[in-house]
Design a protein around this motif. Structure first.
Motif, PDB file in Angstrom:
ATOM      1  N   GLU A  64       9.282 -11.557   4.442  1.00 13.22           N
ATOM      2  CA  GLU A  64       8.279 -11.058   5.385  1.00 13.22           C
ATOM      3  C   GLU A  64       7.206 -12.111   5.675  1.00 13.22           C
ATOM      4  O   GLU A  64       6.804 -12.300   6.818  1.00 13.22           O
TER       5      GLU A  64
ATOM      6  N   GLU B 213       2.240  -2.009   1.559  1.00 12.87           N
ATOM      7  CA  GLU B 213       1.395  -3.112   2.026  1.00 12.87           C
ATOM      8  C   GLU B 213       0.217  -3.354   1.081  1.00 12.87           C
ATOM      9  O   GLU B 213      -0.308  -4.448   1.009  1.00 12.87           O
TER      10      GLU B 213
ATOM     11  N   HIS C  78       0.767 -11.221   4.049  1.00 12.15           N
ATOM     12  CA  HIS C  78       1.330 -11.842   2.836  1.00 12.15           C
ATOM     13  C   HIS C  78       1.199 -13.377   2.857  1.00 12.15           C
ATOM     14  O   HIS C  78       0.402 -13.913   3.599  1.00 12.15           O
TER      15      HIS C  78
HETATM   16 ZN   LIG Z   1       3.525  -6.435   4.909  1.00 13.68          ZN
END
Ligand SMILES: [Zn+2]
Length: 373
Positions: free
Chosen positions: A42, A129, A28
């Motif tokens: 995250e 994801e 990310h």
């Molecule tokens: Zn991730």
């Protein structure tokens, strides 16, 4: 955790195969925060872990080139991350992530390789994801034919990448083993699912979920400097073991059939441990190997090393420091192994303490522990 590896002929034939370049991918970034917890995002945790992991590799294995897909809080498209690895002829791609679940009591780590999902829960992790591509431009053309549901495409990928898959699974198992045995994390195993970030890589590649941001305790742990150091040094050691294993088997010809046929993660791990122990036995004779001993005494003049002079202790050796001769008991490759001997030595020498040696010189114990298993 059932983990079926396809049978194939191992294709790495070069006798001098060396791992020269590793790509560390912090999941990310920028406009994509990844999973969001109560206190952390995250993208920040993955960046911290990626920089620390790469930092350890740069520091302790300087002949390996570390490439980061990002070093700051910027947005990088999933396919670009794979491209960076491919263009640089990387030998390994490690993508670091943090998991999330609606069930806030879920916790633990898992490591993933590209492949078909075995169940719906695995597919959900990949979907989470993968969903970032919806904010990427032109994602329809970039990921053409690659949908998480496209089983045929995944099967073709798995077949063409099967040699890499064995290596990927090996690294994933080593990472999980480190998390479990050295950091005390819950082991959720090695699994496969269709992750887009792994899709286009042409080298062994894994995706690590280093804990759940949705679990308050695990989020807190991953936010601390100490937690990040422990997790990233674990990944570093897994990388080091992997490198040693892959490079040694071209020299020692370690039998890989057992790995190819291993049906369960623990079988795979058992075989790997045996192989690594063999390599470590060999490395006892390498003067650059770090060893641990218990220091019991020192003197200006050399004392004969016979047990009578050391309250009956056998296996005494010495090293020199600041003009003194320091006497040590035992010699082990891991801190854990020498620690088992400390209590009994202390009954004879109450002031005894553990030291680490490399190349005949004493080195910092914490530094040594980061590097050894
Ligand atoms: Zn991730």
């Amino acid at each position: 955790m059932l983990f079926i590896l396809p049978f194939f002929v191992y294709s790495q034939d070069s006798k001098t195969y060396k791992i020269k370049t590793v790509v560390i991918d912090a999941g990310h970034g920028g406009k994509d925060p990844g999973a969001v917890g109560k206190n952390a995002k995250e993208k920040d945790l993955t960046l911290a872990l990626a920089l620390k992991t790469g930092g350890y590799i740069e520091k302790y294995i300087p002949d390996v080139k570390v490439i980061y897909t990002r070093k700051t809080d910027v947005f990088v498209e999933l396919h670009k991350r794979a491209e960076i690895a491919n263009k640089n002829n990387a030998d390994l791609f490690i993508s670091i992530h943090v998991n999330a679940s609606n069930n806030t009591s879920a916790y633990g780590t898992d490591s993933w390789v590209m492949g078909l999902h075995k169940n719906q829960a695995n597919l959900e992790v990949a979907k989470l994801e993968n969903k970032v591509i919806s904010v990427e431009e032109n994602y329809h053309t970039q990921y053409k034919g690659m949908s998480a549901e496209s089983e045929q495409a995944i099967i073709i990928h798995t077949l063409t990448q099967s040699a890499n898959l064995e290596s990927s699974a090996t690294l994933a198992a080593l990472v999980q083993n480190q998390f479990k045995t050295r950091v005390g994390r819950k082991d959720r195993g090695v699994n496969s699912a269709p992750f887009l970030v792994l899709w286009k890589t042409t080298m062994p590649s894994i995706l690590i979920e280093s804990g759940f941001i949705s679990n308050l305790e695990e989020e807190k742990f991953l936010m601390t400097e100490n937690g990040q150091d422990l997790m990233s040094s674990a990944i570093y050691r897994a990388f080091k073991d992997y490198k040693q294993y892959i490079e040694s088997k071209t020299i020692f010809g370690i039998d890989t059939i057992a790995i190819q046929q291993a049906e369960k993660e623990d079988e795979l791990l058992k075989h790997l441990e045996d192989s690594l122990n063999k390599i470590k036995e060999e490395s006892f004779s390498d003067k650059n190997t770090i060893t641990y001993s218990i220091q019991i005494a020192s003197s200006k003049n050399k004392i004969n090393l016979e047990p009578n002079n050391f309250k009956g202790l056998e296996n005494i050796s010495f090293y020199k420091q600041n003009g003194l001769i320091k006497y040590i008991s035992g010699k082990e490759l891991t801190f854990e192994d020498i620690k088992k001997q400390l209590a009994s030595v202390k009954t004879l020498y109450p002031e005894a303490f553990i030291i680490a040696l490399k190349n005949g010189k004493r080195i910092n114990l914490q530094e040594a522990k980061i590097q050894t298993n």
